[in-house]
Motif scaffolding. Structure first.
Motif, PDB file in Angstrom:
ATOM      1  N   GLY A   1     -41.956   1.251  17.352  1.00  0.00           N
ATOM      2  CA  GLY A   1     -41.503  -0.217  17.851  1.00  0.00           C
ATOM      3  C   GLY A   1     -40.242  -0.690  17.051  1.00  0.00           C
ATOM      4  O   GLY A   1     -40.254  -1.946  17.079  1.00  0.00           O
ATOM      5  N   CYS A   2     -39.690   0.095  16.582  1.00  0.00           N
ATOM      6  CA  CYS A   2     -38.458  -0.499  15.593  1.00  0.00           C
ATOM      7  C   CYS A   2     -37.222  -0.789  16.361  1.00  0.00           C
ATOM      8  O   CYS A   2     -36.738  -0.112  17.192  1.00  0.00           O
ATOM      9  CB  CYS A   2     -38.053   0.773  14.648  1.00  0.00           C
ATOM     10  N   GLU A   3     -36.993  -2.123  16.124  1.00  0.00           N
ATOM     11  CA  GLU A   3     -35.808  -2.566  17.340  1.00  0.00           C
ATOM     12  C   GLU A   3     -34.681  -2.559  16.611  1.00  0.00           C
ATOM     13  O   GLU A   3     -33.671  -2.876  17.192  1.00  0.00           O
ATOM     14  CB  GLU A   3     -36.431  -4.040  17.534  1.00  0.00           C
ATOM     15  N   ASN A   4     -34.479  -2.424  15.195  1.00  0.00           N
ATOM     16  CA  ASN A   4     -33.259  -2.758  14.605  1.00  0.00           C
ATOM     17  C   ASN A   4     -33.012  -1.624  13.605  1.00  0.00           C
ATOM     18  O   ASN A   4     -32.553  -1.886  12.577  1.00  0.00           O
ATOM     19  CB  ASN A   4     -33.075  -4.010  13.818  1.00  0.00           C
TER      20      ASN A   4
ATOM     21  N   ASP B   1     -38.857  -3.071  10.345  1.00  0.00           N
ATOM     22  CA  ASP B   1     -39.000  -2.083  10.824  1.00  0.00           C
ATOM     23  C   ASP B   1     -39.315  -1.147   9.727  1.00  0.00           C
ATOM     24  O   ASP B   1     -40.522  -0.243  10.218  1.00  0.00           O
ATOM     25  CB  ASP B   1     -37.556  -1.797  11.576  1.00  0.00           C
TER      26      ASP B   1
ATOM     27  N   ASP C   1     -35.645  -9.613   9.193  1.00  0.00           N
ATOM     28  CA  ASP C   1     -34.801  -8.878  10.194  1.00  0.00           C
ATOM     29  C   ASP C   1     -33.324  -8.686  10.195  1.00  0.00           C
ATOM     30  O   ASP C   1     -32.915  -8.107  11.152  1.00  0.00           O
ATOM     31  CB  ASP C   1     -35.008  -9.666  11.650  1.00  0.00           C
TER      32      ASP C   1
ATOM     33  N   LYS D   1     -38.074   4.389  17.676  1.00  0.00           N
ATOM     34  CA  LYS D   1     -38.439   3.883  18.891  1.00  0.00           C
ATOM     35  C   LYS D   1     -39.949   3.779  19.300  1.00  0.00           C
ATOM     36  O   LYS D   1     -40.468   2.811  19.675  1.00  0.00           O
ATOM     37  CB  LYS D   1     -37.420   4.136  19.950  1.00  0.00           C
TER      38      LYS D   1
END
Length: 466
Positions: free
Chosen positions: A175-178, A198, A59, A172
């Motif tokens: 589900g990519c958060e970074n 991601d 992450d 987005k």
């Protein structure tokens, strides 16, 4: 008595199993030949079970260089109508934007007419920034708006979205958060980054699109003559895992793709895949050193060495194992309102197969139950009552549905008794009973006092009559 002993033994087995294995952060432990991986961040996924088998800083936000082009493929394929046959003319702005950037190029020419499919090949195989930018500029020219794309609740529904806007929207959606994109090719920008986790989501989605695995698995591509050239143009992959006639330290015979990336700031990056004997794995490796402390270029591609080593380990040391079978006894639970039956057995509702190291015994798996304290009859065989989570090395590897092993009818007599019991043991009933008891005691006391006074009056009257 036998049922109570069985339940006690089952609970004891579950408790003891929690001490069987050493904990790990995520995936399974692995020690590299050099003691540590070259890459700053790695995530390895078993596609067959959709489970992580190895992770190292997955992450951490890092520059991803030309791995960016995987998202570019997605956005271009999904937004250019009939992309495989649509003809795109390379604009002058592509050459202008990439001048003096040191870009990797497919050597396409301004004014050249190429199909979208040809540009996808030229982008993914030799990692052509010119091909990526050509696709992006074509999409920008389509003037796509949230309204035309069917995007609801957009702030500016009729304002055209840029190609980069579409890249970030897709990230987005997946589900990519970074992750944040600034360009379609991956040239360095401090605001252009992602993570191994991601990127794995992006890779998985891209593999579902037409032509993606076919294109990224090629070692070369031959562009036929175009309006600007009379001879075919042959370009070669930058993925050395695929090159049988390349460096033997990198070539891996079971590798099937996918995309490389490298910059001074990002280091070497690689998203790859491999298939062997029915098993499929994906690896995203980011941040292997590209330059040394003196600013000199490092020839050794550590991200490929890491991936090569992990694939060999996975294919030889990991295997699919069945950790639960349909009908297997997993637990039991208290049963209410049933005649002469106070517990019901819970069994696995389906077969569950997971990827595990060869040496792991199924009996050593950690089992965590999520079941209610009790269930009420009637219960039908197969009703889902709870779940059992199976873990190894502190990593959840499977969740099993727990279902009733048999059907049990409700007893109206037991229901009445239980309801009566609940009434008599309820707080309000106890309060009411206490109040009634207090009134009875007060009545008795008053009666005794009244009778005593009555006797006294009777005695006085008799004394006077004498």
């Amino acid at each position: 008595m036998l049922k109570k002993i069985s339940s006690l033994l089952l609970a004891l087995t579950i408790t003891l199993s929690t001490f069987a294995l050493k904990a790990s952060a995520e995936g399974f432990p692995y020690t590299f030949n050099d003691g540590a991986p070259h890459s700053k961040s790695i995530l390895m996924l078993n596609v067959d079970t959709d489970s992580v088998v190895y992770a190292n800083n997955p992450d951490e936000q890092l520059s991803i260089a030309s791995l960016t082009k995987i998202m570019t493929y997605i956005v271009a394929y999904e937004n250019i109508p009939d992309i495989e046959t649509t003809v795109i003319t390379i604009p002058q702005s592509v050459a202008d934007d990439l001048a003096n950037t040191g870009s990797s190029l497919a050597k396409i020419e301004v004014g050249e007419e190429l199909t979208g499919l040809q540009l996808l090949n030229l982008m993914m195989i030799p990692s052509g920034n010119d091909a990526a930018l050509s696709l992006a500029k074509y999409v920008d020219g389509l003037q796509l708006t949230p309204t035309s794309l069917g995007i609801e609740n957009a702030e500016n529904p009729d304002t055209p979205l840029t190609f980069v806007d579409l890249m970030n929207r897709k990230a987005k959606e997946l589900g990519c958060e970074n992750t944040h994109f600034v360009n379609p090719h991956g040239l360095y920008d401090p605001e252009h980054y992602s993570t191994a986790r991601d990127m794995m989501k992006i890779v998985q989605y891209a593999r579902s699109l037409p032509k993606f695995t076919q294109i990224t698995g090629q070692t070369y591509y031959e562009l036929p003559p175009t309006n600007m050239r009379s001879e075919p143009l042959t370009v070669y992959t930058t993925n050395r895992l695929l090159l049988q006639n390349g460096d033997p330290d990198y070539y891996y015979p079971y590798a099937t793709g996918i995309k490389t990336g490298s910059l001074d700031q990002s280091g070497y990056c690689l998203a790859s895949s491999a298939v062997y004997e029915g098993y499929t794995y994906l690896i995203v490796a980011l941040g292997s050193p590209y330059i040394d402390a003196n600013g000199e270029h490092i020839e050794e591609q550590g991200e490929m060495l890491d991936s090569y080593e992990l694939y060999k380990w996975a294919f030889t040391q990991l295997q699919l194992k069945t950790v639960a079978t349909t009908g297997q006894l997993m637990a039991d639970v208290e049963l209410n309102y049933a005649w002469r039956k106070n517990r019901i057995q819970l069994v696995a509702g389906e077969d569950v197969t997971v990827i595990l190291p060869n040496e792991v015994e199924i009996s050593s798996m950690i089992t965590t139950l999520d079941i209610p304290d009790s269930v009420d009859a009637p219960v039908k065989k197969g009703d889902i009552v709870g779940t059992a989570t199976l873990s190894y090395a502190d990593e959840k590897v499977a969740t099993v549905s727990l279902v009733a092993a048999e059907s049990v009818e409700r007893s109206d007599v037991m229901l009445t008794l239980e309801q009566g019991k609940s009434i008599f043991t309820s707080g309000w009933f106890k309060l009411l009973a206490g109040g009634i008891l207090l009134l009875i005691i007060i009545y008795i006391i008053l009666t005794i006092v009244h009778n005593k006074r009555r006797k006294q009056r009777t005695s006085v009257r008799r004394y006077r009559d004498m």
